[in-house]
Design an enzyme around this catalytic site. Sequence first.
Site, PDB file in Angstrom:
ATOM      1  N   GLU A 110      66.359  47.256   4.702  1.00 22.88           N
ATOM      2  CA  GLU A 110      65.190  48.123   4.905  1.00 22.88           C
ATOM      3  C   GLU A 110      64.894  48.335   6.390  1.00 22.88           C
ATOM      4  OE1 GLU A 110      62.158  46.242   2.472  1.00 22.88           O
ATOM      5  OE2 GLU A 110      62.938  47.257   0.707  1.00 22.88           O
TER       6      GLU A 110
ATOM      7  N   ASP B 185      63.831  44.445  -7.214  1.00 22.08           N
ATOM      8  CA  ASP B 185      62.685  44.125  -6.367  1.00 22.08           C
ATOM      9  C   ASP B 185      61.441  43.825  -7.181  1.00 22.08           C
ATOM     10  OD1 ASP B 185      61.226  43.779  -4.104  1.00 22.08           O
ATOM     11  OD2 ASP B 185      61.065  45.886  -3.575  1.00 22.08           O
TER      12      ASP B 185
ATOM     13  N   GLU C  17      52.805  42.861  -6.262  1.00 22.27           N
ATOM     14  CA  GLU C  17      53.129  44.153  -5.660  1.00 22.27           C
ATOM     15  C   GLU C  17      53.380  45.246  -6.695  1.00 22.27           C
ATOM     16  OE1 GLU C  17      56.442  44.012  -2.980  1.00 22.27           O
ATOM     17  OE2 GLU C  17      56.612  46.189  -2.883  1.00 22.27           O
TER      18      GLU C  17
HETATM   19  C1  GCV Z   1      58.383  42.684   3.327  1.00 21.41           C
HETATM   20  C2  GCV Z   1      59.910  45.367  -0.928  1.00 21.41           C
HETATM   21  C3  GCV Z   1      58.500  45.496  -0.436  1.00 21.41           C
HETATM   22  C4  GCV Z   1      58.419  45.380   1.075  1.00 21.41           C
HETATM   23  C5  GCV Z   1      59.017  44.037   1.463  1.00 21.41           C
HETATM   24  C6  GCV Z   1      60.455  43.990   0.946  1.00 21.41           C
HETATM   25  C7  GCV Z   1      61.086  42.652   1.203  1.00 21.41           C
HETATM   26  O1  GCV Z   1      60.664  46.457  -0.535  1.00 21.41           O
HETATM   27  O2  GCV Z   1      57.979  46.711  -0.861  1.00 21.41           O
HETATM   28  O3  GCV Z   1      57.074  45.467   1.462  1.00 21.41           O
HETATM   29  O4  GCV Z   1      58.989  43.861   2.843  1.00 21.41           O
HETATM   30  O5  GCV Z   1      60.462  44.190  -0.445  1.00 21.41           O
HETATM   31  O6  GCV Z   1      61.046  41.834   0.293  1.00 21.41           O
HETATM   32  O7  GCV Z   1      61.596  42.432   2.275  1.00 21.41           O
END
Ligand code: GCV
Length: 854
Positions: A312, A393, A421
């Site tokens: 990411e 995720d 989340e």
């Molecule tokens: C901390 C997902 C979440 C992100 C998070 C990422 C991760 O994509 O939406 O906010 O980033 O996971 O676990 O690194």
Amino acid sequence: MRSLLVLATIGLAAAEDGLSGWLRYARIKGAHGYHNKLPSAIVTLNATEGLPVYTAGQELHQGIEGIFGKKLELDTGRKKGKGKGKGQHGDTTATVGTVAAYVDSNPSAASDLPELVDDGFYLSVSRGNVLILGQNERGALYGAFHYLSLLAQGNASDFTLTSNPDAPIRWVNQWDNMQDGGTHGSVERGYGGDSIFFWDGKVRDDLSRAGQYARLLASIGLNAVVANNVNADPKILSPENMDGLARIAAAFRPYGVQLGVALNFASPRDLGGLDTFDPLDESVIEWWHDTTDELYKRIPDLAGYLVKANSEGQPGPMTYNRTLADGANLFARALQPHGGVVLFRAFVYDHTSLDEDKDWKADRANAAVDYFDGLDDKFEDNVVVQIKYGPIDFQVREPASPLFSRLIKTAAAIELQVTQEYLGQQAHLVYLAPMWKEILDFDFRVDGKPSRTADILNGKRFNRKLGGYAGVVNVGTNTTWLGSHLAMSNLYAYGRLAWDPSSTSEGLLAEWIKMTFSDDKRVLDVITKLSMESWPAYENYSGNLGIQTLTDILLGHYGPNPASQDGNPWGQWTRADADSIGMDRTVWNGTGFAGQYPPEVAARYEKIETTPDNLLLWFHHVPYTHVLKSGKTVIQHFYDAHYEGSAVAQTFPRLWKTLRGRIDDERFEHVLFRLEYQAGHSLVWRDSVNQFYFNKSGIADEKGRVGNHPYRIEAEDMKLSGYEPYDVHPFEAASGFRAIVTSDNSTQGTASVKLHDVKTGKYDVAVNYYDMALGNSTWELYIGCDRVGKWKGDLEYNLGRAPSPYVDGQTASRVTFRGVHIKKGSTLKIVGTPDGLEPAPLDYVSILPEGIVD
Ligand code: GCV
């Protein structure tokens, strides 16, 4: 004054803000009757103020006084232990210390004591004499907390217990940013307020909440916290911030909680001024060694590092064509002289290049195994690969990540997410232990032998020393910690499962309820029922058959938006078209993901017939008319499940209300408000998802419910003045696809309708509106000349869920006025007053006869 005293004595109904979590030490019923089963004095062995044995003494003192009103003598000056639990203080004593301190003064006792591993404890209670011995100081504190937990639940019986943690790594990850603002504010995916650790780019001056947090975590056996976000700011390692981290570590230390630090891979360049961050470059290696030494100078008991790399947009070793092992080992070697470990995340994937239209075999779920392929024997001994429970995720249902079964020599930790989340962001009650248990109990059948996830994590299956658990918790400054009192059961269950994954979801819940609320049978029954029904209900109304949480993955990850899953490189695809849906992850025709599992499991998932219905669409692409093992078609299952799930959510506020007076008003109202909200939002989920797939497939609901809402009056069909129709995106987030908004931001709008078809009688009147985070509009509902109610669009302040500026499934909300008397032919009118950029949006009104919700 007298009534206050009475309240305190019976331990009832005093307002509570949640700050103590389950460690309230509230007075229990019949407290006095227990006094003769309790110790009269506490003796701590070799206690040093600021270290866990000392804390254990304080907790025992505070706890026994709180729970029973018995004030114990506390002797913290004792250097040596005395005989088994007996002190010099009259009749009975609670002795707490390490095994070493105890054996030092009672060498003959050594042979009677059981084997303890790091952090383990021995606890013996015999007619008021209590012996609490830890393998280390932390273990002694855990033992004290365990004893207090039993006492708080009204259990003061004699027993002996040896308790060892199942796995050594029992960490918490906080995704706290150093700076507020940005895309995620103070805590990324945090719904309980600002960071308790950082503010304005620095560590906060006041770290009292950090200490209180450590206390809660220690009481459930958690032993380390990574305080900063895995999307790490290199500045965390500036000298000033290292000093700040040392203060956090000091706040944790009395509870035996160690600090860990999340690192930004590019720090040598971005903070250190080097021109590279190549993990094999000598200057980079030296930079990390020096920096690590600096950190350990300040924090000698630092637990280690956590690293998110090449994921990411984060930098990593692959930027220099180095392997993930090269990256992990860079930190591992710097940590080795200090005894630290590096948790290196397996959440590695490329979110920029996957294209579902061009490549049927493209699959983000394959990424972790692919990236770690061939690296199993390449990691240093102090590397633990931290693997999210599923391959994508934190979805409402995923199969266990196959990577757990592919790393044989390398230690692994499972990453679970306490912060919800994708699971309702603490605005929906979702008790997660049952979901985690399914993953922990999953048997990979490596080499045809039992290979449960939990036994891989604790090292037993592959004979490894390290391994364990990492929970993304994300508490904030809110006194409820997570933003909702009921969500704290997830934190409790996480810690207790990390200690003992064989614990049951119901058992953990019962402990937590008794300590957090009361042992009142009704309270226990109701919260147990709500909690145990909550994950299945949420799965039913948010995304079933393994299709994932059908939320808006491009925005807040909160409200419904099935279309957002597809057509982008994030790879959380559903591949839904007019005829069919699901990811073909078979080896014979799909992405090959099923083949990442050991043969027995791979064979099971390869075939539709042997894939469980609840993961069907995770592994297979099938027509909407495909018949499930249940006998229903996929599409009818969708419709039914969304109706069933949201129907269960409607029962939550009703059930909760039966607890009025049995719980203090402050927590009662706080929870009720959320459950009412959840009931309303579950209908938004139900209708959006059903409407979306009805529209896509053209297949009608056999039961005639989808798209057919006889009790609704669409706002756009009312007589409008100062309001105008508005096409909602995504379309399914509005009943009839349209809403109304005020014509401008400063003038009131009115929507009215004559209720010709409504018989005179009593009704529940529900209004669906959108509460955007752009202002606080006001709505007033009138029947004839009577104002039935008035409400404000201020959920962004009252619910912690991610704020959104859009009229969509995230902001769609419902308010219900019950028992409203309506005369046939009267006029229903809603007056909307916009505020800021929020144009008082309205979707529809439902006039509901008793017992109907729609
Ligand atoms: C901390 C997902 C979440 C992100 C998070 C990422 C991760 O994509 O939406 O906010 O980033 O996971 O676990 O690194």
